[in-house]
Design a protein around this motif. Sequence first.
Motif, PDB file in Angstrom:
ATOM      1  N   ASP A  53       0.815  -1.213   0.000  1.00 35.43           N
ATOM      2  CA  ASP A  53       0.000   0.000   0.000  1.00 35.43           C
ATOM      3  C   ASP A  53       0.849   1.264   0.000  1.00 35.43           C
ATOM      4  N   ARG A  54       2.052   1.204   0.560  1.00 33.79           N
ATOM      5  CA  ARG A  54       2.886   2.401   0.716  1.00 33.79           C
ATOM      6  C   ARG A  54       3.988   2.504  -0.330  1.00 33.79           C
ATOM      7  N   ALA A  55       4.225   1.461  -1.066  1.00 31.52           N
ATOM      8  CA  ALA A  55       5.338   1.422  -2.015  1.00 31.52           C
ATOM      9  C   ALA A  55       4.970   2.117  -3.326  1.00 31.52           C
ATOM     10  N   PRO A  56       5.972   2.585  -4.047  1.00 32.07           N
ATOM     11  CA  PRO A  56       5.707   3.139  -5.383  1.00 32.07           C
ATOM     12  C   PRO A  56       5.032   2.094  -6.278  1.00 32.07           C
ATOM     13  N   ALA A  57       4.214   2.569  -7.199  1.00 32.81           N
ATOM     14  CA  ALA A  57       3.482   1.673  -8.099  1.00 32.81           C
ATOM     15  C   ALA A  57       4.441   0.762  -8.855  1.00 32.81           C
ATOM     16  N   GLY A  58       4.044  -0.493  -8.991  1.00 33.62           N
ATOM     17  CA  GLY A  58       4.835  -1.448  -9.749  1.00 33.62           C
ATOM     18  C   GLY A  58       5.926  -2.153  -8.969  1.00 33.62           C
ATOM     19  N   ALA A  59       6.096  -1.789  -7.695  1.00 34.33           N
ATOM     20  CA  ALA A  59       7.138  -2.429  -6.885  1.00 34.33           C
ATOM     21  C   ALA A  59       6.748  -3.869  -6.584  1.00 34.33           C
ATOM     22  N   LYS A  60       7.738  -4.717  -6.495  1.00 31.39           N
ATOM     23  CA  LYS A  60       7.534  -6.133  -6.177  1.00 31.39           C
ATOM     24  C   LYS A  60       8.054  -6.388  -4.767  1.00 31.39           C
ATOM     25  N   VAL A  61       7.375  -7.268  -4.030  1.00 32.97           N
ATOM     26  CA  VAL A  61       7.796  -7.617  -2.677  1.00 32.97           C
ATOM     27  C   VAL A  61       8.071  -9.110  -2.624  1.00 32.97           C
ATOM     28  N   LEU A  62       9.296  -9.482  -2.196  1.00 38.60           N
ATOM     29  CA  LEU A  62       9.664 -10.876  -1.973  1.00 38.60           C
ATOM     30  C   LEU A  62       9.841 -11.101  -0.480  1.00 38.60           C
ATOM     31  N   SER A  63       9.389 -12.245   0.005  1.00 41.84           N
ATOM     32  CA  SER A  63       9.542 -12.567   1.419  1.00 41.84           C
ATOM     33  C   SER A  63      10.784 -13.404   1.653  1.00 41.84           C
ATOM     34  N   LYS A  64      11.501 -13.066   2.742  1.00 40.50           N
ATOM     35  CA  LYS A  64      12.649 -13.872   3.171  1.00 40.50           C
ATOM     36  C   LYS A  64      12.096 -15.058   3.949  1.00 40.50           C
ATOM     37  N   PRO A  65      12.748 -16.168   3.962  1.00 42.94           N
ATOM     38  CA  PRO A  65      13.977 -16.419   3.218  1.00 42.94           C
ATOM     39  C   PRO A  65      13.673 -16.612   1.733  1.00 42.94           C
ATOM     40  N   VAL A  66      14.550 -16.115   0.916  1.00 44.47           N
ATOM     41  CA  VAL A  66      14.410 -16.262  -0.533  1.00 44.47           C
ATOM     42  C   VAL A  66      15.650 -16.986  -1.040  1.00 44.47           C
ATOM     43  N   HIS A  67      15.432 -17.976  -1.855  1.00 49.68           N
ATOM     44  CA  HIS A  67      16.556 -18.705  -2.437  1.00 49.68           C
ATOM     45  C   HIS A  67      17.223 -17.787  -3.450  1.00 49.68           C
ATOM     46  N   LEU A  68      18.534 -17.758  -3.474  1.00 52.26           N
ATOM     47  CA  LEU A  68      19.266 -16.867  -4.371  1.00 52.26           C
ATOM     48  C   LEU A  68      18.879 -17.078  -5.831  1.00 52.26           C
ATOM     49  N   ARG A  69      18.666 -18.327  -6.212  1.00 50.53           N
ATOM     50  CA  ARG A  69      18.266 -18.628  -7.597  1.00 50.53           C
ATOM     51  C   ARG A  69      16.915 -17.973  -7.914  1.00 50.53           C
ATOM     52  N   ASP A  70      15.980 -18.016  -6.939  1.00 51.83           N
ATOM     53  CA  ASP A  70      14.668 -17.401  -7.144  1.00 51.83           C
ATOM     54  C   ASP A  70      14.773 -15.879  -7.212  1.00 51.83           C
ATOM     55  N   LEU A  71      15.627 -15.306  -6.377  1.00 48.22           N
ATOM     56  CA  LEU A  71      15.824 -13.855  -6.404  1.00 48.22           C
ATOM     57  C   LEU A  71      16.372 -13.419  -7.756  1.00 48.22           C
ATOM     58  N   VAL A  72      17.393 -14.100  -8.228  1.00 45.00           N
ATOM     59  CA  VAL A  72      17.982 -13.760  -9.526  1.00 45.00           C
ATOM     60  C   VAL A  72      16.931 -13.889 -10.627  1.00 45.00           C
ATOM     61  N   ALA A  73      16.111 -14.926 -10.574  1.00 43.77           N
ATOM     62  CA  ALA A  73      15.060 -15.114 -11.579  1.00 43.77           C
ATOM     63  C   ALA A  73      14.056 -13.962 -11.539  1.00 43.77           C
ATOM     64  N   GLU A  74      13.676 -13.526 -10.350  1.00 40.62           N
ATOM     65  CA  GLU A  74      12.742 -12.404 -10.230  1.00 40.62           C
ATOM     66  C   GLU A  74      13.363 -11.107 -10.741  1.00 40.62           C
ATOM     67  N   VAL A  75      14.618 -10.877 -10.432  1.00 38.86           N
ATOM     68  CA  VAL A  75      15.311  -9.694 -10.934  1.00 38.86           C
ATOM     69  C   VAL A  75      15.365  -9.739 -12.462  1.00 38.86           C
ATOM     70  N   GLU A  76      15.703 -10.884 -13.023  1.00 34.65           N
ATOM     71  CA  GLU A  76      15.756 -11.012 -14.481  1.00 34.65           C
ATOM     72  C   GLU A  76      14.403 -10.739 -15.119  1.00 34.65           C
ATOM     73  N   LYS A  77      13.324 -11.206 -14.475  1.00 35.17           N
ATOM     74  CA  LYS A  77      11.974 -10.939 -14.983  1.00 35.17           C
ATOM     75  C   LYS A  77      11.673  -9.444 -14.974  1.00 35.17           C
ATOM     76  N   MET A  78      12.034  -8.789 -13.884  1.00 34.14           N
ATOM     77  CA  MET A  78      11.781  -7.343 -13.794  1.00 34.14           C
ATOM     78  C   MET A  78      12.587  -6.585 -14.838  1.00 34.14           C
ATOM     79  N   MET A  79      13.806  -7.017 -15.070  1.00 32.67           N
ATOM     80  CA  MET A  79      14.654  -6.315 -16.027  1.00 32.67           C
ATOM     81  C   MET A  79      14.140  -6.533 -17.467  1.00 32.67           C
ATOM     82  N   ALA A  80      13.524  -7.670 -17.725  1.00 31.54           N
ATOM     83  CA  ALA A  80      13.015  -7.980 -19.063  1.00 31.54           C
ATOM     84  C   ALA A  80      11.689  -7.268 -19.356  1.00 31.54           C
ATOM     85  N   ALA A  81      10.989  -6.886 -18.300  1.00 37.55           N
ATOM     86  CA  ALA A  81       9.664  -6.260 -18.471  1.00 37.55           C
ATOM     87  C   ALA A  81       9.766  -4.858 -19.016  1.00 37.55           C
TER      88      ALA A  81
END
Length: 118
Positions: A90-118
């Motif tokens: 509710d408080r974050a800038p529009a379009g921001a993504k929230v990941l919950s810890k613990p996050v596997h590094l492979r999953d984090l990298v995949a999410e970052v790659e998705k955001m960069m491709a969008a």
Amino acid sequence: MARILLAEDDDSLRGFLARALERAGFEVQACADGEEAVQHLEHPWDLLLTDIVMPGMDGIEVARQAAARDPSLRIMFITGFAAVALSAQDRAPAGAKVLSKPVHLRDLVAEVEKMMAA
């Protein structure tokens, strides 16, 4: 090469995240807290990756300042607190993504790659 500004107050986690992202081909500036991250906002970034709960300036405020400087900046939050994650949406800038810890590094990298491709 995409440039990532990383703000995480946990030293070991910050190191793990930075190394994983660098191995995936990203350029990373790792910061120990929100105040340090804000000092780097004058540089162009492709993604802000920030913890939400940090001493001093929290990740939401860092994201607000970053989005005010560059509305096209992609923003991703990571947090270990489920309630914080829900309220951050509710408080974050529009379009921001929230990941919950613990996050596997492979999953984090995949999410970052998705955001960069969008």
